[in-house]
Scaffold this active site. Sequence first.
Site, mmCIF file in Angstrom:
data_model
loop_
_atom_site.group_PDB
_atom_site.id
_atom_site.type_symbol
_atom_site.label_atom_id
_atom_site.label_comp_id
_atom_site.label_asym_id
_atom_site.label_seq_id
_atom_site.Cartn_x
_atom_site.Cartn_y
_atom_site.Cartn_z
ATOM 1 N N TYR A 186 -8.373 3.440 -3.521
ATOM 2 C CA TYR A 186 -7.760 3.129 -2.226
ATOM 3 C C TYR A 186 -8.542 3.764 -1.076
ATOM 4 O O TYR A 186 -8.738 4.974 -1.048
ATOM 5 C CB TYR A 186 -6.316 3.642 -2.238
ATOM 6 C CG TYR A 186 -5.498 3.257 -1.036
ATOM 7 C CD1 TYR A 186 -5.125 1.930 -0.830
ATOM 8 C CD2 TYR A 186 -5.085 4.212 -0.109
ATOM 9 C CE1 TYR A 186 -4.357 1.570 0.264
ATOM 10 C CE2 TYR A 186 -4.318 3.865 0.992
ATOM 11 C CZ TYR A 186 -3.959 2.541 1.168
ATOM 12 O OH TYR A 186 -3.206 2.190 2.257
ATOM 13 N N ASP A 232 0.832 -1.206 0.000
ATOM 14 C CA ASP A 232 0.000 0.000 0.000
ATOM 15 C C ASP A 232 0.865 1.253 0.000
ATOM 16 O O ASP A 232 1.887 1.321 0.701
ATOM 17 C CB ASP A 232 -0.920 0.020 1.220
ATOM 18 C CG ASP A 232 -2.058 -0.995 1.099
ATOM 19 O OD1 ASP A 232 -2.215 -1.569 0.009
ATOM 20 O OD2 ASP A 232 -2.768 -1.201 2.094
#
Length: 740
Positions: free
Chosen positions: A309, A104
């Site tokens: 996201y 991430d």
Amino acid sequence: MKSLVIAEKPSVARDIARVLKCGRQGSGIIEGDRYIVTWGLGHLVTLADPEDYDKKYKEWKMEDLPMMPDQFRLEVIKQTAKQYQAVKAQIHRKDVDKIIIATDAGREGELVARLILKKAGNTKPILRLWISSVTDKAIREGFSRLKDGKEYEPLYHAAMCRAEADWLVGINATRALTCKYNAQLSCGRVQTPTLAMIARREEQIRHFVPKPYYGIQAKGQGLTFTWQDSKSRSLSTFDKQRAEAILKELAGKTAQVVQIKKSPKKTPAPLLYDLTELQREASRRFDYSAKETLNIMQRLYENHKVLTYPRTDSRYLSSDIIPTLKERLKACSIGPYRSLAGRLISQPLPQKPFFVDDKKVSDHHAIIPTEQFVQLDHMTIDERRIYDLVARRFFAVMYPPYEYQQTSITIQAGGETFLARGNVVTDMGWKIVYENDLSSLEEEDDGFDADEPFKQTVKSQQLPSLNQGDALKGLNFVMTEGKTKPPAHFTESTLLSAMENPVAYMESHNKAMAKTLGETGGLGTVATRADIIEKLFSSFLLEKKGKEIFLTSKARQLLELVPEDLKKPELTADWEMKLSRIASKNLTRDAFMKEIRGYSTELIQEIKAGEGSFRHDNLTNHKCPQCGKRLLLVKGKNSEMLVCQDRECGYRETLARTSNARCPNCHKKMELRGKKDSQIFVCRCGYKEKLKAFQERRKKEGAGVSKRDVAKYLNQQKKEAAEPINNAFAEALAGFKFDE
């Protein structure tokens, strides 16, 4: 030679592998001609436990504190050790010449990969994939512009400092409190100020004294006019005698229209969602916990790939996203959204969109739909609800403002001023997106402040045609009365807001710290707040009554015993200011950690010198079947349990758990109480039904409580019974792991 790609989770790894044309499955990897894709399961490596430095730390003793490792060690997390070994084997393959970090894109994502590489002893060059969605297009574009890993080393150093600082402060303070007061008491720089905010709110409510206030209304000719104080401009007064005197003077008076003002008004759509705002809204509308909303978002991001996201703290888009907006609209132009998206597709986008601002986007832009085609029939009801919120907000910001003409009428009678207001819609604009359902845009009422009762506004109504100078005869003047309200108890929604913006709870009023808290997202991060709240419930520091959150006795006592510094948001502000400087190369890691070591030592000395005491006031007469000590009655977020007071014993027994079964009378969720064959559903309205009878009834009705649900509940009970609830180090570790 090949490149090794390290993703954070298997689902993301599979997407990357497909785009990179990697098709050969291996143990913990997917391999192709040019790339090998592997993955973590979140963190595979973490900071070592205290006992890994010295076996004497297995036993918790005050004389061993503070624990200060010269160099922090890393350890492989046992539950995921197999995957770590698979990743390590790939790192050291001779045909791998570089590593691509694809975890991430953020501080913690950087830490996930760097800890693996450090523990595995990597010496190969590092590249970084930095993307905000996991669609095929985003992955392809990301791999076409990989960054040098060295650019992200300061971010890694900041993340490592955060982890080590939380280890030193969290573990040492938790052990000190636990040893000093012989009770499982955990603390951390995020969870403790969060408790302190709730305590302050509860104190405000306890000491609140309602004050009556008074207003005057003039009614007649189908209209209601509201009195306005000519000096303060407020719509009410605390002075009852004054209100009564005004009312007496107004008896039989004729009013005259002194002003009619017509003003065109425009209201733009609310901004796009960041994670916290989405969690707040899902809590208000669907009663989802912050953790539930995040989990649903993760599925929509990773599995369905229809949203960007989720762990973002920005409500704006960067300018590079503008060329993709039409494609995103086409992707979600289905079913209930076809006409809404279609209108936007067929017309030019706004010239200067108010929702685009590069300066207000750091790591990730706001949550919006991706270019992936949407299949609503593949989603659960929860996923559809969250997707619907995001999609409609995405459409709304591209629609024109809501426009209306506001008409204000001012009349005077007996020297007193009265107001009436009415709105005429001229263009629905973005509100058409919500199809008259605007409940998602309403703020949760947080109650009146004791000194600010006049938050009322003049309500809009249908206005007749009047002219300046018109006389209004026969008006009926009446006095209205109300009382100031205390602040409302926190709900998950309002607690998230307070954690995001804790400036009001700062005692120092330091402007630089307040600014930093605002810029860094307050207490915790968008990614960790949900876990912190869940941790406070699971530690029995918080309990829920309906939607409202309350401190437990344990939490109130903890706040009396914990050092003052740990209760203040200023500590997080100070750390975040310094971590930001580390990330921007303006502060060295060594300087920050030297300061943290000194602070940890002072903290332990303060706890050792404490003169307070801890008392279990939830003791029952039930004896622990393992050690014989009296059990404590504790209430979790969705359950009620008996747990052993001895933290070394760890016995627990579930008495009741909130189920998904609905009461046939009031349709609220019922509690399942008892054991095995004697289990019974109990509702707050008084309804009771044995589990067996419930299953038979539901089977006849054709719905049935699924065997899977019942088995899941029973297995959960067994699992909880097997887990030591007072494993103090696990509690401490859980406490600081999420304190970011």
